[in-house]
Design a protein around this motif. Structure first.
Motif, mmCIF file in Angstrom:
data_model
loop_
_atom_site.group_PDB
_atom_site.id
_atom_site.type_symbol
_atom_site.label_atom_id
_atom_site.label_comp_id
_atom_site.label_asym_id
_atom_site.label_seq_id
_atom_site.Cartn_x
_atom_site.Cartn_y
_atom_site.Cartn_z
ATOM 1 N N VAL A 1 -3.821 1.014 2.647
ATOM 2 C CA VAL A 1 -4.387 -0.095 3.411
ATOM 3 C C VAL A 1 -5.797 0.280 3.869
ATOM 4 O O VAL A 1 -6.000 1.362 4.419
ATOM 5 C CB VAL A 1 -3.492 -0.420 4.629
ATOM 6 N N PRO A 2 -6.780 -0.593 3.625
ATOM 7 C CA PRO A 2 -8.142 -0.309 4.076
ATOM 8 C C PRO A 2 -8.185 -0.165 5.600
ATOM 9 O O PRO A 2 -7.474 -0.863 6.327
ATOM 10 C CB PRO A 2 -8.936 -1.546 3.635
ATOM 11 N N GLU A 3 -9.000 0.765 6.071
ATOM 12 C CA GLU A 3 -9.109 1.051 7.506
ATOM 13 C C GLU A 3 -9.410 -0.196 8.333
ATOM 14 O O GLU A 3 -8.901 -0.344 9.429
ATOM 15 C CB GLU A 3 -10.189 2.103 7.756
ATOM 16 N N ASP A 4 -10.224 -1.093 7.792
ATOM 17 C CA ASP A 4 -10.649 -2.254 8.582
ATOM 18 C C ASP A 4 -9.542 -3.285 8.812
ATOM 19 O O ASP A 4 -9.699 -4.178 9.647
ATOM 20 C CB ASP A 4 -11.881 -2.916 7.971
ATOM 21 N N VAL A 5 -8.424 -3.176 8.111
ATOM 22 C CA VAL A 5 -7.302 -4.096 8.338
ATOM 23 C C VAL A 5 -6.031 -3.372 8.778
ATOM 24 O O VAL A 5 -4.974 -3.987 8.884
ATOM 25 C CB VAL A 5 -7.011 -4.981 7.101
ATOM 26 N N LEU A 6 -6.146 -2.086 9.041
ATOM 27 C CA LEU A 6 -4.983 -1.289 9.428
ATOM 28 C C LEU A 6 -4.326 -1.826 10.698
ATOM 29 O O LEU A 6 -3.095 -1.926 10.776
ATOM 30 C CB LEU A 6 -5.376 0.175 9.608
ATOM 31 N N GLU A 7 -5.109 -2.223 11.677
ATOM 32 C CA GLU A 7 -4.547 -2.764 12.923
ATOM 33 C C GLU A 7 -3.797 -4.070 12.656
ATOM 34 O O GLU A 7 -2.714 -4.291 13.201
ATOM 35 C CB GLU A 7 -5.652 -2.997 13.953
ATOM 36 N N ASP A 8 -4.346 -4.917 11.797
ATOM 37 C CA ASP A 8 -3.657 -6.171 11.447
ATOM 38 C C ASP A 8 -2.340 -5.884 10.731
ATOM 39 O O ASP A 8 -1.335 -6.560 10.964
ATOM 40 C CB ASP A 8 -4.539 -7.052 10.566
ATOM 41 N N ALA A 9 -2.341 -4.883 9.850
ATOM 42 C CA ALA A 9 -1.115 -4.518 9.128
ATOM 43 C C ALA A 9 -0.050 -4.022 10.097
ATOM 44 O O ALA A 9 1.130 -4.368 9.968
ATOM 45 C CB ALA A 9 -1.414 -3.471 8.067
ATOM 46 N N GLU A 10 -0.457 -3.232 11.084
ATOM 47 C CA GLU A 10 0.481 -2.748 12.097
ATOM 48 C C GLU A 10 1.034 -3.911 12.922
ATOM 49 O O GLU A 10 2.218 -3.938 13.244
ATOM 50 C CB GLU A 10 -0.199 -1.731 13.012
ATOM 51 N N ASP A 11 0.160 -4.870 13.260
ATOM 52 C CA ASP A 11 0.606 -6.057 13.995
ATOM 53 C C ASP A 11 1.613 -6.855 13.171
ATOM 54 O O ASP A 11 2.615 -7.348 13.700
ATOM 55 C CB ASP A 11 -0.578 -6.951 14.362
ATOM 56 N N ALA A 12 1.355 -6.976 11.881
ATOM 57 C CA ALA A 12 2.276 -7.700 11.004
ATOM 58 C C ALA A 12 3.628 -7.001 10.945
ATOM 59 O O ALA A 12 4.680 -7.648 11.009
ATOM 60 C CB ALA A 12 1.671 -7.823 9.605
ATOM 61 N N MET A 13 3.603 -5.679 10.833
ATOM 62 C CA MET A 13 4.855 -4.923 10.798
ATOM 63 C C MET A 13 5.627 -5.101 12.106
ATOM 64 O O MET A 13 6.831 -5.354 12.096
ATOM 65 C CB MET A 13 4.581 -3.430 10.555
ATOM 66 N N GLY A 14 4.935 -4.997 13.225
ATOM 67 C CA GLY A 14 5.571 -5.159 14.524
ATOM 68 C C GLY A 14 6.090 -6.558 14.775
ATOM 69 O O GLY A 14 7.030 -6.758 15.541
ATOM 70 N N GLY A 15 5.468 -7.553 14.141
ATOM 71 C CA GLY A 15 5.873 -8.936 14.340
ATOM 72 C C GLY A 15 6.929 -9.440 13.379
ATOM 73 O O GLY A 15 7.367 -10.592 13.482
ATOM 74 N N CYS A 16 7.336 -8.617 12.449
ATOM 75 C CA CYS A 16 8.364 -9.032 11.484
ATOM 76 C C CYS A 16 9.669 -9.296 12.223
ATOM 77 O O CYS A 16 10.200 -8.393 12.893
ATOM 78 C CB CYS A 16 8.561 -7.966 10.416
ATOM 79 N N PRO A 17 10.219 -10.513 12.124
ATOM 80 C CA PRO A 17 11.412 -10.849 12.898
ATOM 81 C C PRO A 17 12.668 -10.081 12.488
ATOM 82 O O PRO A 17 13.615 -9.998 13.268
ATOM 83 C CB PRO A 17 11.589 -12.352 12.673
ATOM 84 N N VAL A 18 12.675 -9.502 11.298
ATOM 85 C CA VAL A 18 13.865 -8.777 10.848
ATOM 86 C C VAL A 18 13.587 -7.290 10.589
ATOM 87 O O VAL A 18 14.441 -6.575 10.086
ATOM 88 C CB VAL A 18 14.494 -9.436 9.586
ATOM 89 N N GLY A 19 12.375 -6.833 10.902
ATOM 90 C CA GLY A 19 12.054 -5.417 10.727
ATOM 91 C C GLY A 19 12.048 -4.964 9.284
ATOM 92 O O GLY A 19 12.439 -3.834 8.972
ATOM 93 N N ALA A 20 11.590 -5.841 8.395
ATOM 94 C CA ALA A 20 11.648 -5.547 6.961
ATOM 95 C C ALA A 20 10.435 -4.761 6.451
ATOM 96 O O ALA A 20 10.413 -4.363 5.293
ATOM 97 C CB ALA A 20 11.763 -6.846 6.170
ATOM 98 N N ILE A 21 9.449 -4.527 7.300
ATOM 99 C CA ILE A 21 8.237 -3.841 6.868
ATOM 100 C C ILE A 21 8.272 -2.393 7.377
ATOM 101 O O ILE A 21 8.527 -2.158 8.553
ATOM 102 C CB ILE A 21 6.979 -4.562 7.382
ATOM 103 N N HIS A 22 7.985 -1.470 6.477
ATOM 104 C CA HIS A 22 8.013 -0.047 6.811
ATOM 105 C C HIS A 22 6.772 0.637 6.233
ATOM 106 O O HIS A 22 6.226 0.181 5.224
ATOM 107 C CB HIS A 22 9.255 0.618 6.216
ATOM 108 N N THR A 23 6.382 1.744 6.845
ATOM 109 C CA THR A 23 5.303 2.546 6.270
ATOM 110 C C THR A 23 5.907 3.539 5.283
ATOM 111 O O THR A 23 7.050 3.960 5.427
ATOM 112 C CB THR A 23 4.522 3.305 7.368
ATOM 113 N N VAL A 24 5.122 3.869 4.287
ATOM 114 C CA VAL A 24 5.519 4.869 3.290
ATOM 115 C C VAL A 24 4.458 5.914 3.150
ATOM 116 O O VAL A 24 3.323 5.694 3.452
ATOM 117 C CB VAL A 24 5.813 4.263 1.899
#
Length: 61
Positions: free
Chosen positions: A38-61
């Motif tokens: 993930v590009p550094e400039d959108v990393l915070e948005d990606a983290e927000d998306a992961m945290g906002g997932c209603p079923v917790g389906a997003i994970h870091t690898v």
């Protein structure tokens, strides 16, 4: 950092709305994440998306 969307995804599209640079609807109608780091400039948005997932389906690898 990379992200993965697992099979518990309900395809609500919340992550694609928050961070469309990283998360997208695949050809199969399922949400997926870009394969690259993930590009550094959108990393915070990606983290927000992961945290906002209603079923917790997003994970870091």
């Amino acid at each position: 950092m990379k992200y993965k969307v697992d099979d518990s995804c309900v395809c609500c599209g919340a992550c694609t709305a928050v961070c469309p640079t990283v998360f997208f609807m695949g050809d199969n109608g399922r949400v997926a994440a870009i394969a690259d780091d993930v590009p550094e400039d959108v990393l915070e948005d990606a983290e927000d998306a992961m945290g906002g997932c209603p079923v917790g389906a997003i994970h870091t690898v």
